[in-house]
Design an enzyme around this catalytic site. Sequence first.
Site, PDB file in Angstrom:
ATOM      1  N   ASP A 437       0.800  -1.228   0.000  1.00  9.07           N
ATOM      2  CA  ASP A 437       0.000   0.000   0.000  1.00  9.07           C
ATOM      3  C   ASP A 437       0.831   1.275   0.000  1.00  9.07           C
ATOM      4  OD1 ASP A 437      -2.329  -1.438  -0.085  1.00  9.07           O
ATOM      5  OD2 ASP A 437      -2.698  -1.343   2.068  1.00  9.07           O
ATOM      6  N   TYR A 520      -7.208   2.212  10.395  1.00 11.98           N
ATOM      7  CA  TYR A 520      -7.094   3.133  11.519  1.00 11.98           C
ATOM      8  C   TYR A 520      -5.730   2.911  12.169  1.00 11.98           C
ATOM      9  CZ  TYR A 520     -12.117   4.163  11.466  1.00 11.98           C
ATOM     10  OH  TYR A 520     -13.384   4.589  11.117  1.00 11.98           O
TER      11      TYR A 520
END
Length: 844
Positions: A437, A520
């Site tokens: 990512d 998160y």
Amino acid sequence: MSHSSKPVNIASPTSFGHGRYATRGYLLLIISLTLNVLLIVAIIRPAIDINGILKQDTFFGNSGHSSTGPNMPLVENASSGRCPSSTYQQASPPATVNLWASLTIPELAEIDAWVRAPERRLNLTQNKNSALSDNVIYLIEAYYPPKKEALAFLNDPHQVPRPDRYARVTIQHGGLKIPEIKDYLVGPLPIGSATKIRRLTEIYHREDIPFNAYALTNWTSIPSFMARAVKPLIPAMEDLFGGTIRGFDNDTLIAGMSGPFSFDGSFRRLWTTWRRNTAGSYLLPVNFYNYIDISGTDPSQWKILKLMYHDQIFPTVESFLEAYNNGTLVRHPEQKAPDLDFSWTQRKRVGQDRDLDELPGPRSVSFSGLRYRIDREQQYVSWLGWGMYLGFDRDMGLNLWDIRFRGQRIIYQLQPQEAIAQYGGNDPLQTSTAWLDRHFGMGTMVRDMIPHYDCPQESVYLPAITFTPQGNVQVQRAICIFEQDTGRPLSRHTGFLEGEFGAVKSYVLTIRTVTTVGKYFDYSFYLDGTIEVRLSASGYMQGGYYTSKIQEGYGGRIRHTSMGNLHDHVINYKVDFDIAGTENSLLKTTTKQEEVTHPWLDDDWGKQAIQQRINKEYIANEDDALLKYPTNFQGGYAIVNQDVRNTWGLPKGYAIHPGYSPIHNTVVGSKRLLNNANWARYNLAVSLRKETEPSSSSMWNLHLPGAPMVDFHKFFNGENITQQDLVAWINLGMHHLPQAEDSPNTKTNLATSSFLLTPLNYFDADVSMEMKNAILLHPPKAPGGSYTFDDYGVKQDVTCLPDAPAPFEYTPTKWLGLSGEPDVISPEDARRVSEMYLRVRIGA
């Protein structure tokens, strides 16, 4: 102060100079007036807690209860009963400069103009409307100063000058005869006569960055190619799937892509899938795949190499169309049924009502005001002995620096490095997917948090700015900070002897950021010196097309033809410990079973006993520091300073504790994750800190698994790690075995992982015992009596009327030009920036 019930002398005969009956009259008059006032208040302000007003100390002081400490304001205006302001107080950083702060918009503009100047001879094209064959600036961001210089400044900021500032500038040189990507270092800053530019290569394990590993700067090249490539297929696709694919806003079919796109940079090829273009399209593939070649800088040379429809493979577009037209294609007409329902992928509320769910749930209120301090300009936070600077970058977003507890530096740098997601399945997309990512820019992907939902209502938000080729992204609610009661004591004991019955309340300060990939990032700080690093995930899975014969064993069915595919998430963090200085060692602790014989065991049980024993050893060689947690978690690892000890002769240290779901990657040896994420094979690793090894990964690693720019294994070359400056690389993650309840989104209560960093003989005892938010109970002096107690001057029953939360409002993220001008990107391009390869709508 000890507390017990005491009689209160309301009035004495001498108080007013009258006798008993006169005094009683005055008293009745006062009580009557008081009750009338309370009645009026109750009518006018019904929200005020009358029970709180009627407390003994409201009228008669604290003769029966300890007073609040001098720094504990109860209410701003006692007569109104209103709570103190929820505004944070100003922090005082150790140095008034944040060495890791992001570049400001004026600084970005100044650097951009300097790099583009003709004398640099870089022949740069403005990013907007540029082509792959142009030279474009992909990234400008702050480059962190050398640690040695940073520490010298932090330790004496009034005498030692701050380190010179530099910027990293990444240019994709598509206009060269042999296109390539180059990183540059520009500085010192601000721009002046001394500013220079040079190649930045020392942080990589290969000289060149292959152009086929590039990141997107032109958001129309792939959609335009897809429109051209599938044009001959459109009638067949619309017939087979009952959809439309014309490049219009109302298209009902959309493409998604897998990665990596290359093995070593010599090509750029990938599988695409086709999905229903509706909310939650990730869960609605139609079982049609194209293998495409998008190598090089000339889109006219890009092409479809292979197709697969329901396990039928076709080497060319023509062969697929021939089978479609001559009737040899095995079709699935159920895919174009008129009554197909895709509403289940939406997040709209469905289902039955639950009792009392129409009421808003509880929320936290700091009745005495916020207890943490912030320097908003310097992005510095302090709380009950903790202090740290915040940084923010394009690759991974929020990072923490110079973390101190009770005045002592514990960690120099705490920063996420990379996040992988490796999938399995029996179709071209899932089998070929191993995302890293960082490539997409998890910092750039941060969007404004949803107030009242992403963070508690009284959170304080901080902004962030990141550079992108399309413009600067300005996020006002990029980071949230909040303190909460954990709901259980940090320590407590029920005892019967004086001094052993009591509890210390447990509070935690959390600093959070959220990325649009559904992660998160939480950093939580505890009163005993513990830090918890936690990652929780939620969002849509990368779903597959379910058929029982083909996909069994590769995931979980979530609808008639939809499934969630098996995959692993592993996230790597860099923790640069400085335990009582920079000279630290790696301590390994294990326990094992032993059988012992003692002469004093000659009793009913025999002379032998089986028990466990602790073994401690220092790992001296870097090559031995690629680690997995001990079996059954019998032991662990810690960073300690052998030369600095506590009063009891033990080396001061911090232990690394596995938290929830302490996993490493399952698959080893896959070509799509061969050498670009070696760190994921372990639970943690410890290496000698070097300026040339700032990160375990790079944004280019995704598309270079066979020859990555950063090969983590090359950090480990037999060097001694005894009393050296060390870095711990710690992983967390989850094995995601999808289930029906992952529909439509995974949940943060299950998709979560953590590790904890806790003091290990760093102190002489538990330092949370110094907290005033605690209680000590004293045994009754007489049988049947009540306990008296010390609450150290901090009352837990304080109450007041808090300010109402701000009304809910959510606005789009701001995109700014280099000079700060607004709205330089269209909504469609903003969507493409966020979704990138995951949802590609054909057309320019």
